[in-house]
Design a protein around this motif. Structure first.
Motif, PDB file in Angstrom:
ATOM      1  N   LEU A   1       0.741  -1.020   0.161  1.00 37.19           N
ATOM      2  CA  LEU A   1       0.011  -0.005  -0.110  1.00 37.19           C
ATOM      3  C   LEU A   1       0.780   1.208  -0.240  1.00 37.19           C
ATOM      4  CD1 LEU A   1      -2.959  -0.662   2.409  1.00 37.19           C
ATOM      5  CD2 LEU A   1      -2.971  -0.495  -0.224  1.00 37.19           C
TER       6      LEU A   1
ATOM      7  N   ARG B   1       3.499   0.600  -3.167  1.00 36.54           N
ATOM      8  CA  ARG B   1       3.029   0.093  -4.551  1.00 36.54           C
ATOM      9  C   ARG B   1       3.888  -0.674  -5.121  1.00 36.54           C
ATOM     10  NH1 ARG B   1      -1.900   3.451  -7.092  1.00 36.54           N
ATOM     11  NH2 ARG B   1      -2.743   4.198  -5.144  1.00 36.54           N
TER      12      ARG B   1
ATOM     13  N   GLY C   1     -11.987 -13.353   4.945  1.00 35.99           N
ATOM     14  CA  GLY C   1     -12.539 -12.241   4.320  1.00 35.99           C
ATOM     15  C   GLY C   1     -11.496 -11.683   3.279  1.00 35.99           C
TER      16      GLY C   1
ATOM     17  N   GLY D   1     -11.897 -13.461   0.189  1.00 33.92           N
ATOM     18  CA  GLY D   1     -13.109 -13.284  -0.525  1.00 33.92           C
ATOM     19  C   GLY D   1     -12.967 -11.877  -1.173  1.00 33.92           C
ATOM     20  N   LEU D   2     -12.481 -10.734  -0.542  1.00 31.42           N
ATOM     21  CA  LEU D   2     -12.314  -9.628  -1.065  1.00 31.42           C
ATOM     22  C   LEU D   2     -11.570  -9.352  -2.150  1.00 31.42           C
ATOM     23  CD1 LEU D   2     -13.382  -6.683  -0.455  1.00 31.42           C
ATOM     24  CD2 LEU D   2     -11.337  -6.162   0.887  1.00 31.42           C
TER      25      LEU D   2
ATOM     26  N   HIS E   1     -10.845 -11.721  -4.344  1.00 28.49           N
ATOM     27  CA  HIS E   1     -11.457 -12.441  -5.470  1.00 28.49           C
ATOM     28  C   HIS E   1     -12.789 -11.675  -6.024  1.00 28.49           C
ATOM     29  CE1 HIS E   1      -8.653 -15.631  -5.967  1.00 28.49           C
ATOM     30  NE2 HIS E   1      -8.610 -15.728  -4.676  1.00 28.49           N
ATOM     31  N   SER E   2     -13.128 -10.649  -5.199  1.00 28.72           N
ATOM     32  CA  SER E   2     -14.649 -10.110  -5.733  1.00 28.72           C
ATOM     33  C   SER E   2     -14.160  -9.053  -6.704  1.00 28.72           C
ATOM     34  CB  SER E   2     -15.304  -9.569  -4.429  1.00 28.72           C
ATOM     35  OG  SER E   2     -14.807  -8.596  -3.700  1.00 28.72           O
ATOM     36  N   PHE E   3     -12.984  -8.517  -6.607  1.00 29.06           N
ATOM     37  CA  PHE E   3     -12.785  -7.342  -7.871  1.00 29.06           C
ATOM     38  C   PHE E   3     -12.570  -7.955  -9.240  1.00 29.06           C
ATOM     39  CE2 PHE E   3     -12.345  -4.986  -3.971  1.00 29.06           C
ATOM     40  CZ  PHE E   3     -12.579  -3.762  -4.545  1.00 29.06           C
ATOM     41  N   GLU E   4     -12.788  -7.311 -10.150  1.00 29.26           N
ATOM     42  CA  GLU E   4     -12.468  -7.572 -11.471  1.00 29.26           C
ATOM     43  C   GLU E   4     -10.918  -7.359 -11.751  1.00 29.26           C
ATOM     44  OE1 GLU E   4     -14.682  -8.248 -14.024  1.00 29.26           O
ATOM     45  OE2 GLU E   4     -16.603  -8.144 -12.749  1.00 29.26           O
TER      46      GLU E   4
ATOM     47  N   GLN F   1      -6.241  -4.123  -8.153  1.00 33.81           N
ATOM     48  CA  GLN F   1      -7.226  -3.342  -7.280  1.00 33.81           C
ATOM     49  C   GLN F   1      -7.663  -4.164  -6.296  1.00 33.81           C
ATOM     50  OE1 GLN F   1     -10.544  -1.677  -9.330  1.00 33.81           O
ATOM     51  NE2 GLN F   1     -11.046  -0.230  -7.792  1.00 33.81           N
TER      52      GLN F   1
ATOM     53  N   ARG G   1      -4.892  -4.400  -3.366  1.00 29.82           N
ATOM     54  CA  ARG G   1      -4.769  -3.178  -2.643  1.00 29.82           C
ATOM     55  C   ARG G   1      -5.996  -3.128  -1.716  1.00 29.82           C
ATOM     56  NH1 ARG G   1      -2.864  -0.658  -7.039  1.00 29.82           N
ATOM     57  NH2 ARG G   1      -4.805   0.659  -7.271  1.00 29.82           N
ATOM     58  N   ALA G   2      -7.324  -3.523  -2.027  1.00 33.43           N
ATOM     59  CA  ALA G   2      -8.439  -3.384  -1.025  1.00 33.43           C
ATOM     60  C   ALA G   2      -8.234  -4.578   0.092  1.00 33.43           C
ATOM     61  CB  ALA G   2      -9.590  -3.498  -1.971  1.00 33.43           C
TER      62      ALA G   2
ATOM     63  N   PHE H   1      -5.647  -3.645   2.474  1.00 33.50           N
ATOM     64  CA  PHE H   1      -6.027  -2.741   3.553  1.00 33.50           C
ATOM     65  C   PHE H   1      -6.788  -3.454   4.577  1.00 33.50           C
ATOM     66  CE2 PHE H   1      -8.853   0.602   5.338  1.00 33.50           C
ATOM     67  CZ  PHE H   1      -7.725   1.718   4.991  1.00 33.50           C
ATOM     68  N   LEU H   2      -7.556  -4.396   3.983  1.00 29.37           N
ATOM     69  CA  LEU H   2      -8.294  -5.321   5.030  1.00 29.37           C
ATOM     70  C   LEU H   2      -7.457  -6.119   5.965  1.00 29.37           C
ATOM     71  CD1 LEU H   2     -11.233  -6.267   5.948  1.00 29.37           C
ATOM     72  CD2 LEU H   2     -10.763  -8.043   4.459  1.00 29.37           C
TER      73      LEU H   2
END
Lengths: 252, 228
Positions: free
Chosen positions: A86, A89, A145, A148-149, A151-154, A158, A161-162, A165-166
């Motif tokens: 983060l 980068r 979590g 899961g997060l 793999h939920s992004f296309e 991105q 990175r999300a 953060f989690l």
């Protein structure tokens, strides 16, 4: 003076160099993991004496305890890599963080399953809401979590990175959960069972445990490097160095 | 471009969100209705004995309120993402964290406050003693903003993804474990006649910390999620 260390680290952050580096190191790490693991299993399951109270059932700690250590260790690696990803980068740090998550989740799952298997004969129950068990379960949810997060992004970067953060929010949360769960359990005065403390352990039980710990570390390195290499190839599939590797593979 | 001062901008955003919520009053009623249904189901599942219901009342009400809030959490930024106003907010000259704080406040006012208003009724249905009621309301008043703030970070993180209600629940669970423990701990302690101030104080401390840090984290998460 010794500026080759930062220089070397800097170079290692580049995908093609890390790809080759990991490819060289991976077989050695895997071999060490298998050798040490086999030695530790022999030492733990055959050579070590039976416990005077628990009989042979205690032998599951040779899997359980190293897995529990690894579940926290991998989360630490993931959080540090997430922070690097983060702040600076660095693509490699993102990949390392995201590929650590499934390995850590697997270790956490093994810890829970072996602990439950041990708990049935020892405590007479598969599960008890003991502080440490609950913390480990929450840790598994944290891992899930993050996975899961991611793999939920296309877009994979991105998503990385999300999820990074989690992971950082999670590492702040782990001590809070541990503290609150401890507080909760003492308030309710539940069962008085305690997890076996390895503080007073004879040497012939201790060395297989420590050897297994080393084996799990090497296994983690081997598994992580394998996953990272695959991920780097997929991520950089448009780049020149990947094409060179593919052409070499096609020739041979 | 003349920069709008901070206080009117905050007030305008708050008024806008509250007006939008008021125009769709049915959506406000949904979590309340959900909580009512869940609490009604417990006596059917566990049997109508007063003693049992009395013992679980505090915990059931807390978990029900948590689940009802989770149900509404998904919608916190959804309409703003769909019509693009969230991106305008990110581009606005005012600090994003403050603006998001206002949005979280509006969300808390429209989803958590109705739940707190109805909580005494829910607790009464489960025969929670009247003496414990103020402690439960105090615990809810501290726990629900905490959940809104923590939930907002996660909603912001999932802002760029497809619908992800289940994922949100998975991510929120580890974060809300301490909140549930302390809130339920306070209610249980009050019910047993023990001092209940310590868990309430912990909740208050956590809320003070979250009030400062969560909007900042929410802004950072939103920037990551919208950065395509």
């Amino acid at each position: 003076m010794a500026n080759w260390i930062p220089l070397w680290l800097h170079k290692l952050g580049s995908p093609p160099i890390f790809y080759r580096f990991a490819g060289t190191l991976r077989p050695w790490a895997l071999a060490l993991a298998l050798l040490l693991g086999a030695a530790a299993l022999y030492g733990g399951l055959v050579l070590a004496p039976a416990d005077y109270q628990q009989g042979d059932a205690y032998r599951i700690i040779f899997i359980h305890v190293p897995s529990a250590w690894m579940s926290l260790f991998v989360y630490g690696v993931m959080a540090v890599a997430s922070f690097i990803a983060l702040v600076w980068r660095i693509k490699l740090a993102e990949v390392v963080a995201m590929e650590s998550a499934p390995i850590g989740a697997a270790f956490t799952f093994i810890t829970l399953v072996t602990g439950s298997l041990w708990g049935k004969p020892m405590w007479g129950t598969w599960w008890t809401w003991d502080a440490r068990l609950t913390s480990e379960l929450v840790l598994l949810f944290l891992y899930l979590g993050v996975i899961g997060l991611y793999h939920s992004f296309e877009d994979r970067r991105q998503g990385a990175r999300a999820a990074a953060f989690l992971a950082i929010i999670g590492i702040i949360n782990v001590p809070i959960v541990h503290f609150s769960v401890n507080w909760w359990n003492t308030l309710h005065q539940g069962s008085t069972v305690r997890i076996l403390g390895p503080s007073k352990m004879s040497g012939d039980m201790l060395w297989p445990l420590l050897t297994m710990m080393a084996a799990t570390k090497f296994y983690y390195i081997a598994s992580l490097f394998g996953r990272v290499r695959t991920d780097l190839l997929a991520m950089e599939s448009g780049k020149d160095w990947v094409r060179q590797i593919a052409e070499e593979e096609a020739k041979s | 471009m003349s920069q709008a001062p901070l206080a009117p901008a905050c007030a305008a955003l708050l008024r806008r969100d509250l007006t939008l919520a008021w125009r769709r009053r049915g959506d406000i009623a949904m979590p309340v209705l959900y909580a009512l249904i869940v609490v009604t189901l417990f006596p059917f599942a566990l049997g109508p004995e007063d003693a049992l219901l009395q013992r679980i009342a505090g915990g059931v009400v807390l978990v029900t309120v948590l689940l009802a809030m989770l149900l509404a959490l998904d919608a916190m930024f959804r309409s703003d993402i769909e019509d693009g106003s969230l991106e305008q907010l990110v581009l606005a000259p005012q600090p994003l964290a403050l603006m998001l704080g206002m949005k979280i406040l509006a969300h808390w006012l429209t989803t958590a406050l109705p739940l707190i208003v109805i909580a005494p009724l829910l607790a009464g249905m489960l025969h929670l003693p009247a003496a414990v009621m103020p402690v439960m309301l105090l615990a809810l008043l501290l726990a629900t903003p905490l959940l809104s703030l923590l939930g907002a970070i996660l909603v912001a993180l999932t802002a760029g993804t497809r619908r992800s209600g289940m994922l949100l629940a998975l991510m929120l669970l580890p974060l809300c474990v301490p909140v549930v423990i302390f809130a339920a701990g306070a209610v249980a302690a009050a019910q047993q006649g023990l001092p209940w101030l310590a868990p309430i104080a912990w909740l208050g401390a956590a809320l003070a910390l979250a009030l400062v840090l969560a909007p900042l984290a929410c802004a950072a998460a939103l920037r990551i999620a919208l950065d395509a």
